[in-house]
Design a protein around this motif. Structure first.
Motif, PDB file in Angstrom:
ATOM      1  N   MET A   1       0.851  -1.187   0.000  1.00  0.00           N
ATOM      2  CA  MET A   1       0.000   0.000   0.000  1.00  0.00           C
ATOM      3  C   MET A   1       0.890   1.241   0.000  1.00  0.00           C
ATOM      4  SD  MET A   1      -2.871   1.211   2.833  1.00  0.00           S
ATOM      5  CE  MET A   1      -1.875   0.956   4.265  1.00  0.00           C
ATOM      6  N   LYS A   2       0.612   2.153  -0.914  1.00  0.00           N
ATOM      7  CA  LYS A   2       1.255   3.456  -0.935  1.00  0.00           C
ATOM      8  C   LYS A   2       0.189   4.446  -0.491  1.00  0.00           C
ATOM      9  CE  LYS A   2       4.189   6.482  -3.584  1.00  0.00           C
ATOM     10  NZ  LYS A   2       4.754   6.828  -4.876  1.00  0.00           N
ATOM     11  N   LEU A   3       0.363   4.995   0.706  1.00  0.00           N
ATOM     12  CA  LEU A   3      -0.674   5.757   1.400  1.00  0.00           C
ATOM     13  C   LEU A   3      -0.445   7.255   1.330  1.00  0.00           C
ATOM     14  CD1 LEU A   3      -3.133   5.817   3.370  1.00  0.00           C
ATOM     15  CD2 LEU A   3      -1.459   5.605   5.226  1.00  0.00           C
ATOM     16  N   LEU A   4      -1.489   7.973   0.959  1.00  0.00           N
ATOM     17  CA  LEU A   4      -1.514   9.430   1.040  1.00  0.00           C
ATOM     18  C   LEU A   4      -2.440   9.775   2.196  1.00  0.00           C
ATOM     19  CD1 LEU A   4      -0.451  12.017  -0.289  1.00  0.00           C
ATOM     20  CD2 LEU A   4      -2.534  12.036  -1.695  1.00  0.00           C
ATOM     21  N   ALA A  25       5.215   2.061   7.132  1.00  0.00           N
ATOM     22  CA  ALA A  25       4.290   2.372   6.033  1.00  0.00           C
ATOM     23  C   ALA A  25       4.941   3.301   5.018  1.00  0.00           C
ATOM     24  CB  ALA A  25       3.028   3.025   6.592  1.00  0.00           C
ATOM     25  N   ASP A  26       4.569   3.120   3.772  1.00  0.00           N
ATOM     26  CA  ASP A  26       4.965   4.017   2.689  1.00  0.00           C
ATOM     27  C   ASP A  26       3.914   5.120   2.663  1.00  0.00           C
ATOM     28  OD1 ASP A  26       5.868   5.260   0.415  1.00  0.00           O
ATOM     29  OD2 ASP A  26       5.607   3.510  -0.902  1.00  0.00           O
ATOM     30  N   GLY A 106       0.530   8.303  -8.105  1.00  0.00           N
ATOM     31  CA  GLY A 106       0.922   6.930  -7.828  1.00  0.00           C
ATOM     32  C   GLY A 106       0.610   6.382  -6.448  1.00  0.00           C
ATOM     33  N   TYR A 107      -0.301   7.012  -5.729  1.00  0.00           N
ATOM     34  CA  TYR A 107      -0.746   6.470  -4.441  1.00  0.00           C
ATOM     35  C   TYR A 107      -1.980   5.621  -4.705  1.00  0.00           C
ATOM     36  CZ  TYR A 107       2.321   9.951  -2.398  1.00  0.00           C
ATOM     37  OH  TYR A 107       3.423  10.704  -2.061  1.00  0.00           O
ATOM     38  N   ASP A 108      -2.098   4.491  -4.023  1.00  0.00           N
ATOM     39  CA  ASP A 108      -3.263   3.634  -4.250  1.00  0.00           C
ATOM     40  C   ASP A 108      -4.291   3.708  -3.128  1.00  0.00           C
ATOM     41  OD1 ASP A 108      -2.009   2.128  -2.232  1.00  0.00           O
ATOM     42  OD2 ASP A 108      -1.323   0.590  -3.617  1.00  0.00           O
ATOM     43  N   THR A 109      -3.927   4.367  -2.028  1.00  0.00           N
ATOM     44  CA  THR A 109      -4.812   4.423  -0.857  1.00  0.00           C
ATOM     45  C   THR A 109      -4.730   5.802  -0.226  1.00  0.00           C
ATOM     46  OG1 THR A 109      -4.341   2.079  -0.449  1.00  0.00           O
ATOM     47  CG2 THR A 109      -5.360   3.305   1.351  1.00  0.00           C
TER      48      THR A 109
END
Length: 182
Positions: A1-4, A25-26, A106-109
């Motif tokens: 997960m790449k989190l914003l 976490a990323d 490019g964030y997925d979450t």
């Protein structure tokens, strides 16, 4: 997960960001708060949030302050009470901007620190996040109750440790005027 992580302020971000960093976490912080007025209040909250994120080694991204656009989004709801329809529209406005930025970068979450505040209705925050992500393909909303697991207590400790500016209203002029009449 790449989190914003949408962040409303440093006090609400503290324990959440600490926990996410500890877990590896990323994550990046996205400060999208066109609701905050006046600009000096916005900048004060932004600077506190940036100071903390950067101190944690986390990227800090600022969404442009577009208060006039926010005012249009909540037009006709100015006299709504806290946790009313104005808040729902405000959350949608900010979380849609977060989801759009996530998709473009490019964030997925996405998640939001709004869910940590005892002054906010969790169901209302979650509904706005789900709605925002339904508008943007391939971005998920992480609906998490950030008040549990000791995070609320840790939040309060971090506020003191960091000597955060800890405001007593959401930041919009309508909330401030209602606060002043009570």
């Amino acid at each position: 997960m790449k989190l914003l992580l949408h962040a409303c302020c440093a006090p609400c971000s503290g324990a959440i960001l600490e926990s996410l960093v500890r877990e590896g976490a990323d994550v990046a912080v996205y400060y999208s708060n066109s609701n905050i007025f006046p600009i000096e209040e916005y900048e004060h909250r932004r600077d506190e949030c940036r100071r903390y994120a950067e101190g944690m080694g986390v990227a800090f991204i600022e969404d442009p302050w577009e208060h006039d656009a926010w005012l249009m989004a909540v037009k006709g709801l100015e006299n709504e009470p806290e946790r009313g329809s104005r808040c729902s529209e405000c959350f949608r406005f900010r979380l849609l901007r977060t989801a759009e930025y996530a998709k473009e970068n490019g964030y997925d979450t996405i998640a939001t620190t709004l869910a940590s505040s005892r002054w906010k209705n969790l169901e209302q925050v979650d509904a706005a996040g789900q709605w925002a992500c339904a508008q943007v393909e391939d971005v998920l909303f992480w609906a998490k109750n950030w008040r549990k697991g000791g995070l609320q207590e840790r939040r309060n400790s971090i506020i003191k440790e960091q000597n955060f500016y800890n405001q007593t209203w959401c930041g919009c002029e309508f909330s401030q005027s209602m606060k002043n009449t009570k």
